[in-house]
Design a protein around this motif. Structure first.
Motif, PDB file in Angstrom:
ATOM      1  N   UNK A   1     -50.487 -17.985 -46.639  1.00 11.14           N
ATOM      2  CA  UNK A   1     -50.253 -19.088 -48.055  1.00 11.14           C
ATOM      3  C   UNK A   1     -48.693 -18.395 -48.276  1.00 11.14           C
ATOM      4  N   UNK A   2     -48.299 -17.329 -48.244  1.00  8.18           N
ATOM      5  CA  UNK A   2     -46.950 -17.143 -48.781  1.00  8.18           C
ATOM      6  C   UNK A   2     -45.839 -17.635 -47.889  1.00  8.18           C
ATOM      7  N   UNK A   3     -46.083 -17.581 -46.526  1.00 15.72           N
ATOM      8  CA  UNK A   3     -44.923 -17.632 -45.663  1.00 15.72           C
ATOM      9  C   UNK A   3     -45.113 -19.222 -44.868  1.00 15.72           C
ATOM     10  N   UNK A   4     -45.927 -19.971 -45.232  1.00 13.41           N
ATOM     11  CA  UNK A   4     -46.300 -21.043 -44.091  1.00 13.41           C
ATOM     12  C   UNK A   4     -45.285 -22.036 -44.172  1.00 13.41           C
ATOM     13  N   UNK A   5     -44.518 -22.154 -45.327  1.00 15.89           N
ATOM     14  CA  UNK A   5     -43.603 -23.119 -45.547  1.00 15.89           C
ATOM     15  C   UNK A   5     -41.977 -22.701 -45.200  1.00 15.89           C
ATOM     16  N   UNK A   6     -42.129 -21.536 -44.712  1.00 11.52           N
ATOM     17  CA  UNK A   6     -40.742 -21.189 -44.300  1.00 11.52           C
ATOM     18  C   UNK A   6     -40.250 -21.583 -42.925  1.00 11.52           C
ATOM     19  N   UNK A   7     -41.141 -22.209 -42.162  1.00  9.50           N
ATOM     20  CA  UNK A   7     -40.619 -22.742 -40.848  1.00  9.50           C
ATOM     21  C   UNK A   7     -40.263 -24.235 -40.966  1.00  9.50           C
ATOM     22  N   UNK A   8     -39.303 -24.641 -40.210  1.00 11.17           N
ATOM     23  CA  UNK A   8     -38.517 -25.838 -40.163  1.00 11.17           C
ATOM     24  C   UNK A   8     -39.790 -27.087 -39.920  1.00 11.17           C
ATOM     25  N   UNK A   9     -40.767 -26.752 -39.033  1.00  8.72           N
ATOM     26  CA  UNK A   9     -41.847 -27.545 -38.624  1.00  8.72           C
ATOM     27  C   UNK A   9     -42.748 -27.714 -39.920  1.00  8.72           C
ATOM     28  N   UNK A  10     -43.477 -28.901 -40.410  1.00  3.42           N
ATOM     29  CA  UNK A  10     -44.373 -28.994 -41.355  1.00  3.42           C
ATOM     30  C   UNK A  10     -45.693 -28.218 -40.927  1.00  3.42           C
ATOM     31  N   UNK A  11     -45.840 -28.177 -39.639  1.00  5.80           N
ATOM     32  CA  UNK A  11     -47.027 -27.976 -38.904  1.00  5.80           C
ATOM     33  C   UNK A  11     -47.057 -26.400 -38.309  1.00  5.80           C
ATOM     34  N   UNK A  12     -46.063 -26.022 -37.725  1.00  7.44           N
ATOM     35  CA  UNK A  12     -46.130 -24.912 -36.981  1.00  7.44           C
ATOM     36  C   UNK A  12     -46.038 -23.544 -38.003  1.00  7.44           C
ATOM     37  N   UNK A  13     -45.682 -23.687 -39.295  1.00 10.77           N
ATOM     38  CA  UNK A  13     -45.429 -22.509 -40.012  1.00 10.77           C
ATOM     39  C   UNK A  13     -46.920 -22.013 -40.586  1.00 10.77           C
ATOM     40  N   UNK A  14     -47.979 -22.792 -40.574  1.00  6.08           N
ATOM     41  CA  UNK A  14     -49.235 -22.428 -40.964  1.00  6.08           C
ATOM     42  C   UNK A  14     -49.966 -21.295 -40.102  1.00  6.08           C
ATOM     43  N   UNK A  15     -49.857 -22.014 -38.861  1.00  7.60           N
ATOM     44  CA  UNK A  15     -50.787 -21.029 -37.624  1.00  7.60           C
ATOM     45  C   UNK A  15     -49.428 -19.704 -37.495  1.00  7.60           C
ATOM     46  N   UNK A  16     -48.218 -19.911 -37.503  1.00  9.10           N
ATOM     47  CA  UNK A  16     -47.422 -18.702 -36.995  1.00  9.10           C
ATOM     48  C   UNK A  16     -47.426 -17.723 -38.196  1.00  9.10           C
ATOM     49  N   UNK A  17     -47.471 -18.139 -39.620  1.00  5.11           N
ATOM     50  CA  UNK A  17     -47.547 -17.168 -40.372  1.00  5.11           C
ATOM     51  C   UNK A  17     -48.884 -16.495 -40.695  1.00  5.11           C
ATOM     52  N   UNK A  18     -50.004 -17.278 -40.251  1.00  9.84           N
ATOM     53  CA  UNK A  18     -51.180 -16.583 -40.486  1.00  9.84           C
ATOM     54  C   UNK A  18     -51.341 -15.546 -39.157  1.00  9.84           C
TER      55      UNK A  18
END
Length: 92
Positions: A12-29
């Motif tokens: 929840x806290x880091x999902x929007x740190x990725x430049x891709x709108x989709x990749x940040x969700x699984x990578x941060x989790x």
């Protein structure tokens, strides 16, 4: 054996740190679940790209974390499959 609370909080806290709108969700989790710090600066043939870290203040990934991430993804796939099957069975 994975930390589901940290998975949720880091996701929840880091999902929007990725430049891709989709990749940040699984990578941060995954970073949170495995207690890893992922992302950061990346060296490409054309130069270094500064990316934000996910899972701040967690440990750097090592070779053993590859098998842990495969296990995590396999478990998530089975949970998704069984949930979809249950929904189909209940709605039919």
């Amino acid at each position: 054996g994975h930390d589901w609370k940290r998975c949720l909080l880091t996701g929840l806290s880091d999902r929007q740190k990725h430049v891709s709108p989709n990749a940040g969700h699984p990578e941060s989790a995954v970073a949170g679940a495995l207690g890893l710090r992922l992302g950061g600066p990346v060296d490409y043939a054309y130069g270094r790209v500064e990316k934000q870290w996910m899972g701040y203040e967690l440990k750097e990934p090592g070779p053993g974390d590859i098998l842990k991430s495969i296990h995590l993804i396999t478990c998530a796939a089975w949970i998704s499959f069984l949930s979809a099957l249950l929904i189909l069975l209940l709605w039919s």
